[in-house]
Design a protein around this motif. Structure first.
Motif, PDB file in Angstrom:
ATOM      1  N   ASP A   1       8.679   2.308 -11.253  1.00  0.00           N
ATOM      2  CA  ASP A   1       9.005   3.503 -12.021  1.00  0.00           C
ATOM      3  C   ASP A   1       9.425   4.609 -11.044  1.00  0.00           C
ATOM      4  O   ASP A   1       8.594   5.201 -10.366  1.00  0.00           O
ATOM      5  N   LEU A   2      10.721   4.878 -10.984  1.00  0.00           N
ATOM      6  CA  LEU A   2      11.244   5.819  -9.999  1.00  0.00           C
ATOM      7  C   LEU A   2      11.096   7.279 -10.427  1.00  0.00           C
ATOM      8  O   LEU A   2      11.468   8.180  -9.672  1.00  0.00           O
ATOM      9  N   LYS A   3      10.570   7.512 -11.616  1.00  0.00           N
ATOM     10  CA  LYS A   3      10.397   8.892 -12.074  1.00  0.00           C
ATOM     11  C   LYS A   3       9.412   9.658 -11.201  1.00  0.00           C
ATOM     12  O   LYS A   3       9.442  10.890 -11.148  1.00  0.00           O
TER      13      LYS A   3
ATOM     14  N   TYR B   1      13.947   0.958  -4.273  1.00  0.00           N
ATOM     15  CA  TYR B   1      12.874  -0.010  -4.521  1.00  0.00           C
ATOM     16  C   TYR B   1      12.426  -0.657  -3.213  1.00  0.00           C
ATOM     17  O   TYR B   1      11.231  -0.863  -2.978  1.00  0.00           O
ATOM     18  N   ALA B   2      13.395  -1.014  -2.368  1.00  0.00           N
ATOM     19  CA  ALA B   2      13.079  -1.685  -1.101  1.00  0.00           C
ATOM     20  C   ALA B   2      12.138  -0.834  -0.253  1.00  0.00           C
ATOM     21  O   ALA B   2      11.170  -1.336   0.318  1.00  0.00           O
ATOM     22  N   ARG B   3      12.430   0.472  -0.183  1.00  0.00           N
ATOM     23  CA  ARG B   3      11.539   1.343   0.582  1.00  0.00           C
ATOM     24  C   ARG B   3      10.145   1.377  -0.026  1.00  0.00           C
ATOM     25  O   ARG B   3       9.132   1.306   0.679  1.00  0.00           O
ATOM     26  N   ARG B   4      10.062   1.455  -1.357  1.00  0.00           N
ATOM     27  CA  ARG B   4       8.760   1.499  -2.018  1.00  0.00           C
ATOM     28  C   ARG B   4       8.001   0.184  -1.818  1.00  0.00           C
ATOM     29  O   ARG B   4       6.771   0.177  -1.641  1.00  0.00           O
TER      30      ARG B   4
ATOM     31  N   VAL C   1      14.782  12.846  -3.172  1.00  0.00           N
ATOM     32  CA  VAL C   1      14.802  11.485  -2.638  1.00  0.00           C
ATOM     33  C   VAL C   1      15.777  10.621  -3.427  1.00  0.00           C
ATOM     34  O   VAL C   1      16.555   9.844  -2.853  1.00  0.00           O
ATOM     35  N   ARG C   2      15.775  10.760  -4.741  1.00  0.00           N
ATOM     36  CA  ARG C   2      16.706   9.964  -5.554  1.00  0.00           C
ATOM     37  C   ARG C   2      18.150  10.330  -5.241  1.00  0.00           C
ATOM     38  O   ARG C   2      19.027   9.456  -5.184  1.00  0.00           O
ATOM     39  N   LYS C   3      18.412  11.606  -4.988  1.00  0.00           N
ATOM     40  CA  LYS C   3      19.764  12.024  -4.629  1.00  0.00           C
ATOM     41  C   LYS C   3      20.171  11.476  -3.267  1.00  0.00           C
ATOM     42  O   LYS C   3      21.356  11.247  -3.010  1.00  0.00           O
ATOM     43  N   LEU C   4      19.200  11.274  -2.399  1.00  0.00           N
ATOM     44  CA  LEU C   4      19.477  10.744  -1.068  1.00  0.00           C
ATOM     45  C   LEU C   4      20.151   9.371  -1.144  1.00  0.00           C
ATOM     46  O   LEU C   4      21.038   9.052  -0.345  1.00  0.00           O
ATOM     47  N   TYR C   5      19.756   8.578  -2.128  1.00  0.00           N
ATOM     48  CA  TYR C   5      20.263   7.212  -2.255  1.00  0.00           C
ATOM     49  C   TYR C   5      21.533   7.129  -3.093  1.00  0.00           C
ATOM     50  O   TYR C   5      22.281   6.152  -2.981  1.00  0.00           O
TER      51      TYR C   5
END
Length: 414
Positions: free
Chosen positions: A228-230, A251-254, A236-240
């Motif tokens: 859950d990326l929320k 996901y890979a980082r998490r 951080v989401r903008k970074l990707y």
């Protein structure tokens, strides 16, 4: 391990060849190709093709990167670029298998399976080896599930495929009317019955079955929150960036942060026999920001020095054009004898260029690197002696790097 399935063109990404610009649309010198294996250009009139994009030197290291990768180019001083890769296979499926398992023979374990077998797990709530796939915008290079198979190793070391949309794992939730305590009782009873069977039969797969039921039960709690990326900050989401591949890199980082030992992302968008200009521009745009975001995110969290990031296709592309140059549909054929990969983190030297191709990019000019050399070096950086990590099967000690000599590329190790 970021697998750019289909074979990215090194001539439009990381291996700038000005000579090809001068030779563009002229006959390619026969002295380079005589007696060489070609995929789809056998018997064709061979003409050189220069890169359709510009290259610039970046960072203190001066690594030349194509303008198609502006985000990656900004991280040139973090990269270790190997421009002298060779493989033994010229077709996709076998070349994928060789890159992932060290062999074209079916039933050989993938490198992710070898690593989880050799190093064990850092988490009890998730599989040690997780795979995600994305198709890209221009088409999909078929990817066989044998690329993440455990082969002759016990099946508990197999890669587990997660989905990037919807439920990450199919049937991860409980059926309607079944609470967690009831599910716990069911798993315990199945384990008890399998235990009886294990006492009667000397079959390691029974122990695997017990452990996988237990793992599945724990994943019912661990996976939904993890995927859950929320919970990630907007910055951080903008970074990707946007899209399936960007989401998978996050996901890979998490997953790495949660203790998953090996994460492999397949992006199946790189087989550019035709319409290369359009397809490569779209493919690079799909992955560029996401790849850079992954490296930046790992570094700012203090994880890059202990996480090895590898970006590679199964082979490269020819310096000769395929198709009609006057048409929009021309491209490049498969090329196994010279291609480029890059790595970052994991104790490698940053800002390094290793190996080189000749002036046309057809042959290796210095420091050739075999696929088995990459495997040996990756294992070295992860604390494994590639010659000692073996598994006895049919009377032979199997290993990822096989029986041919493999060398650790010491020149790129910090």
């Amino acid at each position: 391990f970021l697998c750019m399935a289909g074979g990215p063109s090194q001539f439009e990404t990381f291996d700038w060849k000005p000579v090809l610009k001068d030779l563009h649309d002229k006959p390619f010198p026969e002295s380079f190709t005589k007696g060489q294996q070609l995929a789809q250009l056998q018997g064709a009139v061979l003409k050189a093709r220069g890169s359709f994009t510009a290259f610039q030197k970046h960072g203190k290291s001066g690594i030349e990167v194509s303008d198609l990768f502006p985000h990656i180019a900004s991280l040139a001083d973090e990269l270790c670029v190997i421009r002298s890769m060779q493989t033994e296979q010229i077709n996709h499926d076998t070349a994928h298998a060789f890159m992932n398992t060290g062999s074209i023979i079916k039933g050989r374990p993938s490198m992710g399976s070898w690593l989880t077998y050799g190093l064990g797990a850092e988490t009890q709530d998730l599989p040690g080896f997780i795979v995600l796939t994305s198709a890209g915008k221009s088409g999909q290079q078929p990817i066989s599930a044998r690329q993440w198979s455990s082969g002759v190793l016990p099946s508990r070391f197999q890669g587990i495929q997660f989905q990037s949309r919807g439920d990450a794992v199919h049937y991860i939730g409980n059926p309607d009317g079944v609470c967690q305590s009831t599910q716990r009782q069911v798993v315990d009873e199945i384990a008890r019955m399998n235990g009886f069977l294990g006492e009667q039969q000397n079959d390691p797969e029974i122990a695997t079955r017990i452990s996988q039921y237990e793992m599945a039960f724990r994943m019912q709690s661990s996976v939904p929150g993890l995927m859950d990326l929320k919970s990630e900050p907007e910055s951080v989401r903008k970074l990707y960036g946007e899209g399936d591949f960007a989401r998978q890199c996050l996901y890979a980082r998490r997953l790495v942060e949660s203790g998953v030992r090996f994460v492999e992302l397949f992006n199946a968008d790189w087989d550019s026999h035709a319409s290369q200009d359009r397809r490569l521009r779209a493919g690079c745009k799909t992955v560029d920001q996401a790849l850079a975001g992954l490296i930046r995110d790992l570094k700012q969290r203090g994880l890059l020095d202990q996480t090895l990031v590898v970006c590679a296709g199964e082979f490269g592309r020819t310096p000769m054009l395929q198709g009609n140059e006057s048409a929009e549909g021309c491209g490049r054929d498969h090329h196994k004898d010279a291609f480029t990969i890059w790595m970052a983190g994991g104790g490698l030297k940053p800002g390094v260029q290793y190996g080189a191709t000749d002036e046309t990019g057809y042959h290796i000019a210095e420091n050739p690197v075999e696929v088995r050399d990459v495997h040996a070096t990756l294992f070295q950086q992860l604390g494994i002696d590639h010659e000692k990590l073996t598994f006895r099967y049919q009377g032979l000690d199997q290993r990822l790097t096989g029986v041919e000599p493999a060398r650790i590329i010491k020149e790129i190790i910090a």
